[in-house]
Design a protein around this motif. Structure first.
Motif, PDB file in Angstrom:
ATOM      1  N   ILE A 198      -6.088   4.091  -0.966  1.00 18.43           N
ATOM      2  CA  ILE A 198      -5.528   2.898  -1.613  1.00 18.43           C
ATOM      3  C   ILE A 198      -5.524   1.768  -0.588  1.00 18.43           C
ATOM      4  O   ILE A 198      -5.019   1.931   0.534  1.00 18.43           O
ATOM      5  N   ALA A 231      -5.405  -2.805  -0.254  1.00 19.71           N
ATOM      6  CA  ALA A 231      -5.107  -4.054  -0.949  1.00 19.71           C
ATOM      7  C   ALA A 231      -5.362  -5.218  -0.008  1.00 19.71           C
ATOM      8  O   ALA A 231      -5.315  -5.067   1.213  1.00 19.71           O
ATOM      9  N   ILE A 241       0.843  -1.204   0.000  1.00 23.58           N
ATOM     10  CA  ILE A 241       0.000   0.000   0.000  1.00 23.58           C
ATOM     11  C   ILE A 241       0.876   1.253   0.000  1.00 23.58           C
ATOM     12  O   ILE A 241       0.626   2.212  -0.756  1.00 23.58           O
ATOM     13  N   LYS A 272      -2.770  -2.183 -10.040  1.00 20.47           N
ATOM     14  CA  LYS A 272      -3.759  -3.042  -9.381  1.00 20.47           C
ATOM     15  C   LYS A 272      -3.167  -4.187  -8.584  1.00 20.47           C
ATOM     16  O   LYS A 272      -3.894  -4.980  -7.983  1.00 20.47           O
ATOM     17  N   ARG A 312      -5.056  -4.810  -5.298  1.00 18.45           N
ATOM     18  CA  ARG A 312      -5.753  -3.587  -4.911  1.00 18.45           C
ATOM     19  C   ARG A 312      -7.261  -3.779  -5.032  1.00 18.45           C
ATOM     20  O   ARG A 312      -7.741  -4.396  -5.983  1.00 18.45           O
TER      21      ARG A 312
END
Lengths: 159, 159
Positions: free
Chosen positions: B90, B92, B73, B123, B147
């Motif tokens: 963001i 994940a 991240i 991603k 992600r």
């Protein structure tokens, strides 16, 4: 087997945080082996969260790990036609743990793990384990279990 | 970065058992990212045992997991030239966790984890992480981090 394999571990080493019956802080993971499959039932605590509503991945990895090792040990006793707990003790540790998180695992339901032996030799087992929530497979793991000398002496040996 | 990446996670989702600052039962794993490496220091509790003298493998897998996700991240924010915590969030999750236990990890010392990005795309990240006890590498892991939309809405989306 009607008792968990973990019940056969010697008292002085049954302190594993995951599956030791003598660890008061631990998870008390239990493995029932029927000769072909190891089955484990486990209900996470409400604080075992990853994010709201779902189970923490590290706990799921821990369940896969201890249950697969328990399954490997049970299968190794079977392969020697011996009951668990008979001498010499059979024990094993994890060499590799590989976990695929297929989808989020909901919290608040009992989880079921089913483990099968993929390979078995006197010194090693490879165990495939699937974890289900409400009959949906959410996690799939594989453990390479390596047989080691009795855990009671491992501290001395540095193994 | 002088604050752990986990400090930037939104309050209402910072409940991860591994690394959520708002989970009172949790491990409170913290990741410091310097732009090239994620570093984590962690001292297991005395009950985090596998067998006498050594750390539980499930805890070690949990450390690898949360610290690698934190590193992923942090690197993703860097790649967008944004500070952690800026919008859009963001986050994940772990698609795969692969852990090699190279040798037993002694209990009673501080552990140090060092994580590096092997692959990074908008991603997905692949993170390699080594765990050291007294400067000896005892565990090596790799995490595939994917992600996902904001965790705050994941419950609704079933993601």
């Amino acid at each position: 087997m009607t008792a968990p394999i973990q019940d056969s571990y010697p008292d002085n080493v049954a302190i594993c945080y995951g599956c030791g019956r003598n660890n008061p802080h631990g998870l008390h993971i239990e493995t029932l082996w029927d000769g072909a499959e190891g089955v484990c039932h486990f209900t996470p605590q409400d604080y075992h969260t990853a994010f709201p509503g779902f189970v923490y991945g590290g706990l799921l990895a821990s369940l896969i790990d201890c249950h697969s090792i328990g399954t490997a040990i049970a299968a190794m006793y079977d392969a020697e036609n011996r009951a668990p707990g008979t001498e010499p003790e059979i024990t094993a540790v994890t060499a590799n743990l590989n976990v695929d998180y297929l989808k989020p695992t909901p919290i608040g339901v009992e989880l079921v793990l089913r483990a099968r032996i993929e390979e078995l030799s006197p010194k090693k087992a490879i165990v495939a384990c699937s974890l289900y929530a409400s009959e949906t497979e959410t996690v799939r793991g594989r453990v390479v279990a390596v047989r080691v000398p009795s855990r009671a002496t491992m501290g001395q040996e540095g193994q």
